[in-house]
Scaffold this motif. Structure first.
Motif, PDB file in Angstrom:
ATOM      1  N   ASN A 242     -57.824 -72.637 -26.438  1.00  0.00           N
ATOM      2  CA  ASN A 242     -57.810 -71.995 -27.748  1.00  0.00           C
ATOM      3  C   ASN A 242     -56.713 -72.653 -28.593  1.00  0.00           C
ATOM      4  OD1 ASN A 242     -57.967 -70.008 -29.835  1.00  0.00           O
ATOM      5  ND2 ASN A 242     -56.234 -68.974 -28.873  1.00  0.00           N
ATOM      6  N   VAL A 243     -57.097 -73.263 -29.717  1.00  0.00           N
ATOM      7  CA  VAL A 243     -56.131 -73.949 -30.577  1.00  0.00           C
ATOM      8  C   VAL A 243     -55.796 -73.061 -31.767  1.00  0.00           C
ATOM      9  CG1 VAL A 243     -55.666 -75.995 -31.984  1.00  0.00           C
ATOM     10  CG2 VAL A 243     -57.048 -76.197 -29.897  1.00  0.00           C
ATOM     11  N   GLN A 244     -54.515 -72.797 -31.918  1.00  0.00           N
ATOM     12  CA  GLN A 244     -54.071 -72.005 -33.071  1.00  0.00           C
ATOM     13  C   GLN A 244     -53.468 -72.943 -34.105  1.00  0.00           C
ATOM     14  OE1 GLN A 244     -51.711 -69.203 -30.485  1.00  0.00           O
ATOM     15  NE2 GLN A 244     -52.190 -67.888 -32.220  1.00  0.00           N
ATOM     16  N   LEU A 245     -54.191 -73.106 -35.198  1.00  0.00           N
ATOM     17  CA  LEU A 245     -53.690 -73.936 -36.301  1.00  0.00           C
ATOM     18  C   LEU A 245     -52.915 -73.043 -37.241  1.00  0.00           C
ATOM     19  CD1 LEU A 245     -56.798 -76.010 -37.408  1.00  0.00           C
ATOM     20  CD2 LEU A 245     -54.717 -76.917 -36.411  1.00  0.00           C
ATOM     21  N   ILE A 246     -51.699 -73.426 -37.547  1.00  0.00           N
ATOM     22  CA  ILE A 246     -50.919 -72.608 -38.485  1.00  0.00           C
ATOM     23  C   ILE A 246     -50.395 -73.504 -39.606  1.00  0.00           C
ATOM     24  CG2 ILE A 246     -48.998 -71.015 -38.777  1.00  0.00           C
ATOM     25  CD1 ILE A 246     -49.220 -70.392 -35.799  1.00  0.00           C
ATOM     26  N   ASN A 247     -50.776 -73.139 -40.828  1.00  0.00           N
ATOM     27  CA  ASN A 247     -50.340 -73.906 -41.998  1.00  0.00           C
ATOM     28  C   ASN A 247     -49.213 -73.143 -42.691  1.00  0.00           C
ATOM     29  OD1 ASN A 247     -50.078 -75.447 -44.281  1.00  0.00           O
ATOM     30  ND2 ASN A 247     -51.994 -74.775 -45.210  1.00  0.00           N
ATOM     31  N   PHE A 248     -47.988 -73.639 -42.542  1.00  0.00           N
ATOM     32  CA  PHE A 248     -46.840 -72.961 -43.154  1.00  0.00           C
ATOM     33  C   PHE A 248     -46.501 -73.533 -44.529  1.00  0.00           C
ATOM     34  CE2 PHE A 248     -45.562 -71.789 -38.712  1.00  0.00           C
ATOM     35  CZ  PHE A 248     -45.562 -70.417 -38.904  1.00  0.00           C
ATOM     36  N   GLY A 249     -47.234 -74.534 -44.961  1.00  0.00           N
ATOM     37  CA  GLY A 249     -46.924 -75.138 -46.260  1.00  0.00           C
ATOM     38  C   GLY A 249     -45.546 -75.778 -46.250  1.00  0.00           C
ATOM     39  N   ASN A 250     -44.900 -75.727 -47.413  1.00  0.00           N
ATOM     40  CA  ASN A 250     -43.624 -76.429 -47.562  1.00  0.00           C
ATOM     41  C   ASN A 250     -42.488 -75.857 -46.731  1.00  0.00           C
ATOM     42  OD1 ASN A 250     -44.695 -78.284 -49.335  1.00  0.00           O
ATOM     43  ND2 ASN A 250     -44.296 -76.984 -51.116  1.00  0.00           N
ATOM     44  N   THR A 251     -42.636 -74.623 -46.259  1.00  0.00           N
ATOM     45  CA  THR A 251     -41.535 -74.031 -45.493  1.00  0.00           C
ATOM     46  C   THR A 251     -41.586 -74.416 -44.017  1.00  0.00           C
ATOM     47  OG1 THR A 251     -42.831 -72.047 -45.031  1.00  0.00           O
ATOM     48  CG2 THR A 251     -41.479 -72.007 -47.021  1.00  0.00           C
ATOM     49  N   MET A 252     -42.599 -75.179 -43.643  1.00  0.00           N
ATOM     50  CA  MET A 252     -42.785 -75.457 -42.229  1.00  0.00           C
ATOM     51  C   MET A 252     -41.607 -76.177 -41.580  1.00  0.00           C
ATOM     52  SD  MET A 252     -45.107 -77.911 -40.081  1.00  0.00           S
ATOM     53  CE  MET A 252     -43.655 -78.905 -40.030  1.00  0.00           C
ATOM     54  N   HIS A 253     -41.057 -77.162 -42.300  1.00  0.00           N
ATOM     55  CA  HIS A 253     -39.984 -77.943 -41.691  1.00  0.00           C
ATOM     56  C   HIS A 253     -38.761 -77.079 -41.389  1.00  0.00           C
ATOM     57  CE1 HIS A 253     -42.459 -81.086 -43.658  1.00  0.00           C
ATOM     58  NE2 HIS A 253     -42.225 -81.704 -42.524  1.00  0.00           N
TER      59      HIS A 253
END
Lengths: 299, 452
Positions: B70-81
């Motif tokens: 099961n792959v959980q893709l999470i897009n945090f946008g610009n705050t990811m780093h």
């Protein structure tokens, strides 16, 4: 009988414990999310940190470095500039708006109140994006449509204009919010005072100077202190508006410099030092403000 | 009859607090009592929307090929780093795989090499023979001290996009431009004051003087950089100074360049200026073409592309700008499965073709370059096969050496470029001062830590 005694003991115990349980969530959250980070950041400010694990004790070394750091001083100057702009421009405008909306000669007060208050409902990020367009050198509203200044000003591209642009945006966003405080204060002033002044033949200015302003003193003190603290913590608006403080750090503020050191340069000890210096600046300025405004004086 | 020792009426402060307490207990149960999903789980963090959309469409294929995963893709946008940094600092909560942007990777390399939060992928790449299948120079932004912490998502070759109609109207045939000297001659013809008010309305090129983006691209094109392969500061080299002198001359001496409208090349004001014909050319990496297509679709057919002008006849006709890597964190619990997912997202030919279709990004996997899609005419560029041009330039990508001090250096470089273009300092003064600052910073750290 046994059941009754047990129930009595339970109630007796829980009456003692319950208040602590009710206030416990706040204190637990405070200790976990405020107390611990505060102590931890104070300790951190005494260390030079590098990478994810290494740290060396440097004592007040970070503080010494900070006071010799030209970008810190530039950020401090910019922040002070914004705070001065807030106090000298934004708050008088807010007070003026409040006086106008409190006047019986103005119609449509509810609509105007909502209109002036509405900008604060817009998230800072969106405000910055909108004003990025407003300040555009060629096509922006300020230079192009309003032609206020008669020439193209590089609001976000020339060092001297960056902070004025941020201050004006702050006025647009926050003046209406502060107006509400002043309005509440004005509505709380007893009408008899004005009637008495009128009987004594006082004109509008004398009434304003000797009745309105003194009566508003607690509200003014509150708004001044809160606005000053907010100004010193300025971050999101210039960060987005100036794309990280550019050009030449003209839009850099103390909190922005803290963020850059902590998260972009991975200098967490140095960032913690900036945080504590900011804390002391805010504390000193707030105390001085409150003293000057006579909040600590007994009536 | 059994009775609870408490009742709603007798509860301190009444029914309200009791209801709150009950809700608190129930929600706590739901939050902490949820069962773990069965099978293996892989967490993959992303910061770019376009990447997220691409993987969202392709991950189900991977899951179908790997039952129980099961792959959980999470897009945090610009705050990811920032989130990743916090997760690595606390040694808790980092994903298995993560994409990192090129200007952000430096900060993750601070400290001793064994403290870096990413797995060295060199052994896996070498044992499976992937190194030679990819453009080697594109590993440099993601490598440090011999270790490879990420695999390149892209090449980001740069071309010169230009308004063919407006250059032609000025009597310039841009396909004949081969060097920067040629470009200056062409640019002077095309830069014009259209309404006769004494102000130039139409500039031959738009350049960013607030940040390092355009200047650094020009420097990389000639094989220069901020740091060399060994980590030495070389931003005050003669090459770097000459390049900044050239850059400032485009604004101040030749007067053919305009500063970017707004705060960067992707600013709506910049797009508006393009539509108004105020900007005749721009240095464009592959990803920027994708942005243009989505932001100013009405300009379809107005742009054409040529390789970047060279610094001397026969010189390199491209550079690189921007970039993303995929890395495996040291908190990854199943490295083998994560490696499979990594290969599926980065080395699968069908996926890379799909990536080009949606984002115009040229992949670093050389075997994907012969896909027919890259030869297709691009309607946005008036039928010119842009993919083909990028791929012709791709093997000549310059290296861009990574360094933990890049973030500090880039921040100061922005100031130096602005000071030089606005003539507050000469390019030599600005870059010499900058290099001294960064060297002093590094020397101080060396003194304290005994190593960099």
């Amino acid at each position: 009988m046994r059941t009754n005694r047990t129930t009595y003991r339970f109630w007796n115990q829980q009456q003692k414990i319950a208040p602590y349980l009710f206030i416990a969530p706040f204190y637990i959250l405070f200790v976990v999310f405020m107390g611990y980070p505060l102590v931890s950041s104070l300790v951190m400010s005494l260390y030079e940190m590098r990478g994810f694990q290494s740290r060396i004790f440097v004592g007040i070394g970070n503080f010494i470095d900070l006071f010799g750091d030209p970008i810190f001083w530039k950020s401090l100057r910019n922040t002070a500039y914004f705070a001065a702009g807030t106090l000298t421009l934004q708050l008088p405008i807010a007070l003026l708006l409040a006086i106008l909306l409190n006047s019986k000669f103005v119609r449509g007060k509810n609509v105007l109140r909502l209109a002036f208050f509405a900008p604060v409902l817009v998230a800072g990020v969106f405000v910055a994006i909108i004003f990025n367009l407003v300040y555009d050198q060629r096509a922006g509203l300020v230079n192009n449509e309003l032609l206020i200044f008669g020439k193209e000003i590089g609001w976000l591209n020339e060092e001297n204009y960056v902070m004025p642009a941020v201050i004006l945006t702050g006025v647009w966003q926050w003046a209406g919010f502060n107006m509400i405080y002043f309005l509440a204060g004005l509505q709380g002033i007893r009408q008899e005072l004005y009637e008495a002044a009128s009987v004594d033949g006082a004109n509008w200015w004398q009434t304003f100077l000797h009745i309105t302003l003194p009566s508003l003193r607690p509200v003014i003190a509150f708004v001044f202190v809160v606005s000053m603290i907010g100004s010193l913590q300025l971050f999101d608006l210039p960060y987005i508006l100036t794309n990280g403080g550019e050009p030449a750090d003209a839009g850099s503020t103390i909190v922005m410099y803290l963020y850059k050191n902590g998260f972009q340069f991975m200098r967490l000890g140095y960032a913690a030092t900036i945080g504590w210096v900011l804390f002391f600046i805010i504390a000193v300025i707030s105390i001085v403000q409150l003293r000057l405004l006579g909040i600590f004086r007994d009536e | 009859m059994f009775r609870l020792p408490i009742d709603a009426e007798g509860f301190p402060l009444g029914k309200g607090p009791m209801v709150m307490l009950v809700l608190f207990v129930i929600s706590t149960f739901f939050i902490f009592g949820r069962s773990e999903e069965e099978g293996e789980s892989l967490e993959f963090w992303i910061f770019a929307n376009t990447h997220y959309e691409e993987y969202q469409a392709r991950v189900p294929i991977f899951e179908a090929q790997n039952p129980g995963v099961n792959v959980q893709l999470i897009n945090f946008g610009n705050t990811m780093h920032d989130k990743l940094l916090a997760a690595m600092l606390s040694n808790f909560g980092a994903p298995d795989l993560v994409e990192v942007e090129i200007t952000s990777i430096g900060r993750f390399l601070k400290g001793a090499i064994d403290e870096v939060g990413f797995v060295d992928l060199r052994p896996r790449l070498e044992s499976e023979g992937w190194m030679e299948k990819l453009v080697l120079s594109r590993f440099t932004p993601w490598s440090y001290r011999g270790q490879i912490f990420g695999i390149p998502h892209d090449l980001h070759p740069v071309v010169l996009l230009y308004r063919d109609d407006l250059f032609k109207a000025a009597g310039v045939e841009m396909t004949e431009v081969e060097t920067w000297d040629d470009f200056i001659v062409a640019g002077k013809k095309a830069t014009r004051d259209l309404d006769g008010d004494g102000e130039i309305d139409q500039h031959a090129i738009v350049l960013d003087r607030r940040t390092e983006s355009d200047y650094f691209s020009l420097l990389l094109q000639q094989g220069g950089g901020f740091f060399d392969e060994e980590g030495n500061v070389i931003i005050d080299s003669e090459l770097a100074i000459k390049t900044l002198e050239f850059f400032t001359a485009l604004f101040n001496e030749h007067k053919i360049a305009t500063p970017v409208y707004g705060t960067w090349h992707g600013d709506p004001s910049n797009f508006a200026a393009m539509q108004d014909g105020k900007i005749l050319s721009i240095l464009s990496p592959d990803w920027y073409v994708g942005i243009l297509k989505s932001q100013v679709p009405q300009m379809s057919g107005k742009w054409k592309a040529i390789p970047m002008p060279a610094w001397h006849p026969g010189g390199r006709r491209t550079t690189t700008r921007g970039g993303t890597m995929i890395g495996m964190t040291k908190q990854c619990t199943n490295p083998d499965r994560a490696w499979e997912l990594l290969k599926f997202t980065y080395f699968d030919r069908a996926g890379l073709v799909n990536r080009y279709e949606t984002t115009r990004i040229i992949p670093p996997l050389k075997s994907a370059w012969d896909a027919p899609i890259f030869k297709e005419p691009d309607t946005y560029l008036g039928g010119q096969p842009l993919g083909d041009l990028f791929i012709q330039l791709a093997p000549d990508m310059p290296p861009r050496y990574q360094n933990p001090y890049w973030s500090e250096g880039a921040d100061l470089l922005n100031d130096a470029i602005f000071a030089a273009v606005t003539e507050k300092q000469t390019p030599r003064e600005a870059l010499t001062e900058l290099a001294e600052k960064v060297r002093a910073l590094m020397a101080k750290d060396l003194g304290r830590w005994g190593e960099l």
